[in-house]
Design a protein around this motif. Sequence first.
Motif, PDB file in Angstrom:
ATOM      1  N   LEU A  47      -1.994  13.541   6.611  1.00  0.00           N
ATOM      2  CA  LEU A  47      -2.318  12.340   7.198  1.00  0.00           C
ATOM      3  C   LEU A  47      -2.411  11.173   6.195  1.00  0.00           C
ATOM      4  CD1 LEU A  47      -3.239  10.441   9.746  1.00  0.00           C
ATOM      5  CD2 LEU A  47      -5.556  10.993   8.898  1.00  0.00           C
ATOM      6  N   VAL A  48      -1.592   9.842   6.373  1.00  0.00           N
ATOM      7  CA  VAL A  48      -1.628   8.847   5.401  1.00  0.00           C
ATOM      8  C   VAL A  48      -2.834   7.809   6.000  1.00  0.00           C
ATOM      9  CG1 VAL A  48      -0.354   7.158   4.370  1.00  0.00           C
ATOM     10  CG2 VAL A  48       0.752   9.293   4.554  1.00  0.00           C
ATOM     11  N   ALA A  49      -2.633   7.399   7.221  1.00  0.00           N
ATOM     12  CA  ALA A  49      -3.009   6.533   7.894  1.00  0.00           C
ATOM     13  C   ALA A  49      -3.243   6.490   9.396  1.00  0.00           C
ATOM     14  CB  ALA A  49      -2.847   4.968   7.384  1.00  0.00           C
ATOM     15  N   ILE A  50      -4.349   6.273   9.990  1.00  0.00           N
ATOM     16  CA  ILE A  50      -4.321   6.149  11.418  1.00  0.00           C
ATOM     17  C   ILE A  50      -5.022   5.033  11.991  1.00  0.00           C
ATOM     18  CG2 ILE A  50      -6.476   7.436  11.448  1.00  0.00           C
ATOM     19  CD1 ILE A  50      -5.049   9.191  13.698  1.00  0.00           C
ATOM     20  N   ILE A  51      -4.790   4.674  13.255  1.00  0.00           N
ATOM     21  CA  ILE A  51      -5.223   3.337  13.930  1.00  0.00           C
ATOM     22  C   ILE A  51      -5.536   3.734  15.306  1.00  0.00           C
ATOM     23  CG2 ILE A  51      -2.971   2.233  14.158  1.00  0.00           C
ATOM     24  CD1 ILE A  51      -4.611  -0.284  13.681  1.00  0.00           C
ATOM     25  N   ASN A  52      -6.733   3.259  15.601  1.00  0.00           N
ATOM     26  CA  ASN A  52      -6.797   3.713  17.272  1.00  0.00           C
ATOM     27  C   ASN A  52      -6.598   2.363  17.987  1.00  0.00           C
ATOM     28  OD1 ASN A  52      -9.219   2.310  16.905  1.00  0.00           O
ATOM     29  ND2 ASN A  52     -10.638   4.100  16.882  1.00  0.00           N
ATOM     30  N   SER A  53      -6.959   2.672  19.519  1.00  0.00           N
ATOM     31  CA  SER A  53      -6.859   1.746  20.517  1.00  0.00           C
ATOM     32  C   SER A  53      -7.628   0.424  20.124  1.00  0.00           C
ATOM     33  CB  SER A  53      -7.073   2.291  21.901  1.00  0.00           C
ATOM     34  OG  SER A  53      -8.371   2.727  22.011  1.00  0.00           O
ATOM     35  N   ALA A  54      -8.737   0.745  19.590  1.00  0.00           N
ATOM     36  CA  ALA A  54      -9.903  -0.363  18.989  1.00  0.00           C
ATOM     37  C   ALA A  54      -9.373  -0.982  17.734  1.00  0.00           C
ATOM     38  CB  ALA A  54     -11.265   0.048  19.025  1.00  0.00           C
ATOM     39  N   ARG A  55      -8.332  -0.457  17.283  1.00  0.00           N
ATOM     40  CA  ARG A  55      -7.997  -0.959  15.834  1.00  0.00           C
ATOM     41  C   ARG A  55      -8.600  -0.549  14.756  1.00  0.00           C
ATOM     42  NH1 ARG A  55      -3.600  -4.724  16.824  1.00  0.00           N
ATOM     43  NH2 ARG A  55      -3.274  -5.571  18.558  1.00  0.00           N
ATOM     44  N   ASP A  61      -7.600   9.156   1.140  1.00  0.00           N
ATOM     45  CA  ASP A  61      -8.472   8.756  -0.158  1.00  0.00           C
ATOM     46  C   ASP A  61      -7.414   8.299  -0.985  1.00  0.00           C
ATOM     47  OD1 ASP A  61     -11.133  11.051  -0.254  1.00  0.00           O
ATOM     48  OD2 ASP A  61     -10.763   9.042   0.987  1.00  0.00           O
ATOM     49  N   SER A  62      -6.207   8.991  -1.175  1.00  0.00           N
ATOM     50  CA  SER A  62      -5.130   8.615  -2.121  1.00  0.00           C
ATOM     51  C   SER A  62      -4.471   7.445  -1.934  1.00  0.00           C
ATOM     52  CB  SER A  62      -4.122   9.783  -2.205  1.00  0.00           C
ATOM     53  OG  SER A  62      -3.357   9.916  -0.955  1.00  0.00           O
ATOM     54  N   VAL A  63      -4.418   6.845  -0.611  1.00  0.00           N
ATOM     55  CA  VAL A  63      -3.947   5.601  -0.436  1.00  0.00           C
ATOM     56  C   VAL A  63      -4.793   4.527  -0.175  1.00  0.00           C
ATOM     57  CG1 VAL A  63      -1.922   6.995   0.455  1.00  0.00           C
ATOM     58  CG2 VAL A  63      -3.606   6.011   2.123  1.00  0.00           C
ATOM     59  N   LYS A  64      -6.059   4.297  -0.015  1.00  0.00           N
ATOM     60  CA  LYS A  64      -7.120   3.227   0.221  1.00  0.00           C
ATOM     61  C   LYS A  64      -6.712   2.432  -0.989  1.00  0.00           C
ATOM     62  CE  LYS A  64     -10.489   6.132   2.598  1.00  0.00           C
ATOM     63  NZ  LYS A  64     -12.018   6.775   2.476  1.00  0.00           N
ATOM     64  N   GLY A  65      -6.781   1.274  -0.131  1.00  0.00           N
ATOM     65  CA  GLY A  65      -6.879   0.075  -1.167  1.00  0.00           C
ATOM     66  C   GLY A  65      -5.108  -0.433  -1.549  1.00  0.00           C
ATOM     67  N   ARG A  66      -4.470   0.555  -1.137  1.00  0.00           N
ATOM     68  CA  ARG A  66      -3.036   0.496  -1.415  1.00  0.00           C
ATOM     69  C   ARG A  66      -2.400  -0.065  -0.391  1.00  0.00           C
ATOM     70  NH1 ARG A  66      -0.044   4.208  -4.010  1.00  0.00           N
ATOM     71  NH2 ARG A  66      -1.214   5.863  -3.181  1.00  0.00           N
ATOM     72  N   PHE A  67      -2.321   0.926   0.940  1.00  0.00           N
ATOM     73  CA  PHE A  67      -1.745   1.018   1.964  1.00  0.00           C
ATOM     74  C   PHE A  67      -2.493   0.539   3.147  1.00  0.00           C
ATOM     75  CE2 PHE A  67       1.125   5.273   1.200  1.00  0.00           C
ATOM     76  CZ  PHE A  67       1.281   4.631  -0.061  1.00  0.00           C
TER      77      PHE A  67
END
Length: 115
Positions: A47-55, A61-67
């Motif tokens: 998993l890289v990033a995920i967004i739910n219906s409530a946004r 951890d490896s991409v936080k602050g960059r993606f």
Amino acid sequence: QVHLVESGGGLVHAGGSLRLSCAASGGIFSAETMGWYRQAPGKQRELVAIINSARSTDYADSVKGRFTISKDGANTMVWLQMNNLRPEDTAVYYCQQVIYGASYWGQGTQVTVSS
């Protein structure tokens, strides 16, 4: 039938940026979550990033602050803005949607970051 198509991958130098897009069609209004995963050669899909219906969003951890992940209100598009890319970000990136508990995947887009 849900259909996901990714675009925006390519070759970039370390420190550069790319914006991935995922176009969704076919009954996606009820998507519970939309996410980006990646798989590097010889490694498991992660998993890289995920967004739910409530946004609400969550990131590896490896991409936080960059993606940054974002989506439109109709769940027809989801984007992944990738900044300050690193060689270890090189992978095939896949878009995923979860609808009524079922996962749907795109075909993937290659991201290559040169050092």
